[in-house]
Design a protein around this motif. Structure first.
Motif, PDB file in Angstrom:
ATOM      1  N   ALA A 186     -11.592 -21.081  -1.980  1.00 39.69           N
ATOM      2  CA  ALA A 186     -11.452 -22.482  -2.383  1.00 39.69           C
ATOM      3  C   ALA A 186     -12.136 -22.737  -3.721  1.00 39.69           C
ATOM      4  N   ALA A 187     -13.265 -22.063  -3.933  1.00 41.62           N
ATOM      5  CA  ALA A 187     -14.025 -22.281  -5.168  1.00 41.62           C
ATOM      6  C   ALA A 187     -13.301 -21.752  -6.391  1.00 41.62           C
ATOM      7  N   VAL A 188     -12.451 -20.725  -6.208  1.00 42.02           N
ATOM      8  CA  VAL A 188     -11.784 -20.105  -7.359  1.00 42.02           C
ATOM      9  C   VAL A 188     -10.270 -20.289  -7.320  1.00 42.02           C
ATOM     10  N   SER A 189      -9.811 -21.255  -6.496  1.00 44.79           N
ATOM     11  CA  SER A 189      -8.397 -21.655  -6.457  1.00 44.79           C
ATOM     12  C   SER A 189      -7.457 -20.517  -6.058  1.00 44.79           C
ATOM     13  N   VAL A 190      -7.817 -19.832  -4.982  1.00 43.20           N
ATOM     14  CA  VAL A 190      -6.957 -18.791  -4.413  1.00 43.20           C
ATOM     15  C   VAL A 190      -6.594 -19.218  -2.989  1.00 43.20           C
ATOM     16  N   PRO A 191      -5.340 -19.131  -2.590  1.00 46.60           N
ATOM     17  CA  PRO A 191      -4.972 -19.531  -1.230  1.00 46.60           C
ATOM     18  C   PRO A 191      -5.614 -18.625  -0.188  1.00 46.60           C
TER      19      PRO A 191
END
Length: 288
Positions: A186-191
Motif C-alpha cells: 500500500a505504501a508503494v502503490s502495488v496491488p
C-alpha cells in the motif's frame, strides 16, 4: 624548485593513470566473472491449523500450553511459486509460472514435493519470500522431516542470511520495524491481497480453495514486483521495469486465466505502469 614540481606532477599523473587502469581491470574482471543469467524463485504458502494435534498438546500441557497455535501445527494448504530469470542485456526476465497448488486437489506431501522438485531443478535460483524466514521455511523443514522428504539445498542452511535465499522483509527493513506485505504494498502503490490477511485461515478451513488460490497467487505477484524493484535498486539486476511488470502480468494470465486478482487487479495495474513509463514529467496517481 620548478624542476621538483614538474617531477611531482609527472608522478601524480602516472599514479592516476595506474589507478584508472587498475579500476578498468577490476571492472572487466567483475564483468567476466558475473554470470550471464541469474534466477529468483518467489514462493508463498498458506496454511491450515492441525487443531486435533494442538488440542492433544494443550490438554497434555494444561495451563502451561501455548495459547497461540504456532508453526509446528501449521500444515501447508496452498503453495505458489514463480521463477524469474534475468539474462544480461535483456530488458525483461524469462518467466516460468506462476504455479499454484491447493489442498482441494492434493495433500501436503504432494504440494511440498512439487515445490522441492522445482527448487532442485533450479539449484542456482535464489528462493525469495516476504517474511518466509519467520514461518514458511520452518513449516517446510518440519514437513520435510515429518513426511520423509529431502530438503532442496536452498533450504538447508539455517542462517536467515543464507546466500541461497532472499527474505525481502528482512532485507528491506534491516533494523527498522518489520512490516507486513500488504502494508508495504500500500505504501508503494502495488496491488496486494484480495482478502484481508487474517481472513485466509478462515478461507482455508472453509475449503474455499478458489479464494485461497487467488490469495497465495496475489502474494507471489506482489512479492515479485517488490523483488524486481529491490534487486534493481541494489544493482543486482538490470531490466526495463514497466515491461517487466507487463511480462509478469502476461505470464500470469496465460498460466492462470481464471484468477480474478490477476485479471481485474494486477494486469490493469501493470498496464498502467507501462503507460506511465511512456509519459514525461510527474505522473499523479489517485489513492488506491
Amino acid at each position: 624548485m620548478s624542476n621538483i614540481i614538474a617531477i611531482d606532477s609527472d608522478i601524480d599523473r602516472l599514479a592516476r593513470k595506474l589507478e584508472h587502469e587498475a579500476r578498468l581491470f577490476a571492472a572487466r574482471s567483475r564483468n567476466a566473472e558475473a554470470p550471464r543469467s541469474r534466477s529468483w524463485i518467489v514462493v508463498d504458502l498458506e496454511f491450515l491449523f492441525d487443531r486435533s494435534r494442538y488440542e492433544a498438546y494443550s490438554i497434555a500441557e494444561g495451563k502451561d500450553a501455548e495459547e497461540k497455535i504456532r508453526w509446528p501445527f501449521h500444515q501447508v494448504a496452498a503453495v505458489c511459486w514463480m521463477k524469474m530469470e534475468f539474462v544480461r542485456g535483456e530488458p525483461v526476465p524469462m518467466i516460468e509460472g506462476p504455479f499454484v497448488l491447493a489442498a482441494g486437489e492434493m495433500n501436503e506431501r504432494a504440494m511440498v514435493s512439487a515445490l522441492f522438485a522445482t527448487l532442485e531443478n533450479n539449484p542456482d535460483a535464489i528462493v525469495t519470500t516476504w517474511g518466509g524466514e519467520a514461518r514458511d521455511l520452518a513449516v517446510l523443514r518440519r514437513a520435510a522431516a515429518t513426511l520423509d522428504l529431502q530438503l532442496p539445498h536452498q533450504l538447508i542452511d539455517g542462517s536467515p542470511y543464507a546466500r541461497e535465499r532472499l527474505d525481502l522483509c528482512r532485507a528491506t527493513c534491516v533494523q527498522a520495524d518489520s512490516v507486513h506485505l500488504p502494508e508495504m504494498a500500500a505504501a508503494v502503490s502495488v496491488p496486494s491481497k484480495p482478502s484481508p490477511s487474517k481472513k485466509i485461515g478462515v478461507l482455508c478451513e472453509a475449503g474455499d480453495w478458489s479464494a485461497v488460490r487467488d490469495q497465495v497467487l496475489a502474494d507471489v505477484l506482489t512479492t515479485s514486483v517488490l523483488a524486481v524493484r529491490h534487486l534493481a535498486a541494489h544493482r543486482e539486476i538490470e531490466c526495463h521495469r514497466a515491461d517487466t511488470m507487463t511480462a509478469i502480468a502476461d505470464a500470469t494470465l496465460s498460466a492462470i486465466p481464471t484468477s480474478g486478482f490477476a485479471r481485474k487487479t494486477f494486469a490493469p495495474w501493470a498496464r498502467g505502469e507501462k503507460a506511465a513509463s511512456q509519459l514525461r514529467g510527474v505522473v499523479y496517481r489517485a489513492a488506491a
